[in-house]
Enzyme design. Structure first.
Site, short mmCIF file in Angstrom:
data_model
loop_
_atom_site.label_atom_id
_atom_site.label_comp_id
_atom_site.label_asym_id
_atom_site.label_seq_id
_atom_site.Cartn_x
_atom_site.Cartn_y
_atom_site.Cartn_z
N ASP A 239 0.13 7.85 58.88
CA ASP A 239 1.51 7.97 59.31
C ASP A 239 2.46 7.13 58.47
O ASP A 239 3.49 7.61 57.98
CB ASP A 239 1.59 7.55 60.79
CG ASP A 239 2.97 7.71 61.40
OD1 ASP A 239 3.88 6.95 61.03
OD2 ASP A 239 3.14 8.58 62.26
N VAL B 162 5.25 10.41 62.92
CA VAL B 162 4.84 11.49 62.03
C VAL B 162 3.55 12.13 62.53
O VAL B 162 3.40 13.35 62.53
CB VAL B 162 4.68 10.98 60.59
CG1 VAL B 162 4.11 12.07 59.69
CG2 VAL B 162 6.02 10.51 60.04
N ASP B 163 2.61 11.31 62.99
CA ASP B 163 1.38 11.86 63.56
C ASP B 163 1.68 12.79 64.73
O ASP B 163 1.19 13.92 64.79
CB ASP B 163 0.47 10.72 64.05
CG ASP B 163 -0.40 10.15 62.95
OD1 ASP B 163 -0.84 10.92 62.09
OD2 ASP B 163 -0.64 8.93 62.96
N TYR B 164 2.48 12.30 65.67
CA TYR B 164 2.75 13.10 66.86
C TYR B 164 3.68 14.28 66.56
O TYR B 164 3.54 15.35 67.14
CB TYR B 164 3.28 12.21 67.97
CG TYR B 164 2.19 11.35 68.56
CD1 TYR B 164 1.11 11.92 69.21
CD2 TYR B 164 2.23 9.96 68.44
CE1 TYR B 164 0.09 11.14 69.73
CE2 TYR B 164 1.22 9.17 68.96
CZ TYR B 164 0.14 9.76 69.60
OH TYR B 164 -0.87 8.99 70.11
#
Length: 393
Positions: free
Chosen positions: A142, A170-172
């Protein structure tokens, strides 16, 4: 009935982005089978604030997107492990994975091979930089994508070093984008009968999360710069110290800004703002900010939040996450649901019927291996033999 009941998803993902994509599908009713290596469980199983849970392979970092899934431990590096996986693919609707490109090739998890087993398969590959491009094989997390995509440079205080956004946005964001892509592909398959290969890149998702800024940069050659909590043009779109804490005000429109000044007891400034053309509002910023800096100190953040909201001015006291989770608003919306004694965040939306929900809490590594394999005709005694050879756990 939830929308994806009857849909089977094989989840070959780890860490955050991929597991979150599959987690959302599970909340929407899909049967999600999380497949982990026999000797290398998802690394998040041993991460989180509770050391005892980490030791048990049920770390809070895993639990955050592990509920609602069955767990199968399978060695895809073995021939018989690949044969078992091939049988599972023939029963599946979706395969979602976030292995690196070299690992995908080594383990024969390519779309070409899997779609030959199931022609209408929805195949979703999630990676840092995507399946194409000069950085396709580069590793990423991320924070690295935040730096690469411009997010970090736009965050923090003006004139100071860039600061990463704290939560794994960013991951989610990538997980949400992947779930949307899978959902659309399933709808397309229902219309045409065709499967689809989906390429989701964290870097692309990071640009999507900056859509307006990206548009500005493409048009002018210069993207947004960091300015902390103080909008450079709008005094009412900023944070202020109050009698006991910090208040974030979101008076973006001139109408909201005028209402803010009127609520603050400054009717003359409110009238002046209402008469000021939008293009000239920035010229008032220093004057308006000086007034608000003084006035906001006269009440607590909670008092200002209630008062401003009552006058249709967006504002909120800055809260820590534990305070936010205790808010009656989130409880009323069932954004957090209790599942087998655990409180878990489920989804950012609700339906009038069949809303997202979780059937059970997170399961241990390989907890459902025997049951999943029995479902494709592998009897208990055969499972025990596979277990003895280390193909399953």
């Amino acid at each position: 009935m939830r929308p994806f009941e009857g849909v089977r998803v094989l989840d070959l993902t780890h860490v955050y982005a991929g597991p979150f994509a599959a987690y959302q599908l599970a909340a929407l009713g899909a049967e999600v089978i999380k497949i982990e290596p026999v000797n290398q469980p998802d690394m998040t199983r041993s991460e989180g604030a509770d050391a005892e849970l980490n030791a048990r392979g049920m770390g809070l970092a895993f639990q955050a997107q592990g509920a609602g899934k069955k767990c199968l431990a399978l060695d895809l590096g073995r021939t018989e492990g690949q044969e078992i996986f091939a049988r599972l693919v023939e029963t599946a609707d979706v395969v979602v994975l976030n292995y690196t490109l070299p690992a995908v090739r080594r383990l024969e998890l390519t779309y070409e091979r899997l779609s030959a087993l199931k022609p209408d398969l929805i195949y979703c590959a999630i990676s840092g930089f995507g399946q194409l491009g000069p950085k396709a094989e580069h590793p990423a997390y991320d924070t690295v994508i935040q730096a690469f995509s411009g997010i970090m440079a736009a965050n923090g205080e003006a004139g100071q070093d860039p600061v990463r956004v704290g939560p794994a946005m960013v991951d989610y964001g990538t997980g949400a984008q992947a779930a949307l892509a899978i959902s659309a592909a399933l709808y397309g398959r229902a219309m045409t009968g065709q499967g689809r290969c989906i390429d989701v890149a964290m870097a692309d998702a990071a640009l999507m999360l900056q859509n307006s800024g990206a548009c500005q940069a493409l048009a002018t050659g210069k993207g947004p710069r960091s300015h902390g909590n103080q909008d450079p043009a709008l005094a009412g779109y900023a944070s202020y110290k109050t009698a006991d804490g910090t208040l974030m005000i979101g008076a973006y429109t001139s109408k909201q800004m005028a209402a803010l000044m009127r609520t603050a007891g400054r009717p003359a400034e409110a009238d002046a703002i209402a008469r000021t053309p939008r293009a000239e509002i920035a010229g008032r910023r220093a004057w308006d900010a000086e007034i608000l800096t003084e006035v906001m100190l006269t009440r607590t953040a909670a008092e200002w939040e209630q008062l401003l909201n009552a006058h249709h001015v967006p504002a909120a006291r800055v809260r820590h996450l534990e305070e936010s989770l205790a808010e009656p608003h989130f409880q009323a919306r069932r954004a957090v649901q209790e599942v087998e004694g655990q409180n878990l965040a489920v989804a950012g939306f609700a339906y009038d019927h069949g809303s997202p929900a979780l059937d059970h809490g997170p399961h241990g590594h390989g907890a459902d291996s025997a049951a999943v394999l029995e479902g494709i005709g592998i009897a208990p005694e055969a499972f025990e033999a596979l277990k003895a050879r280390g193909t399953v756990a």
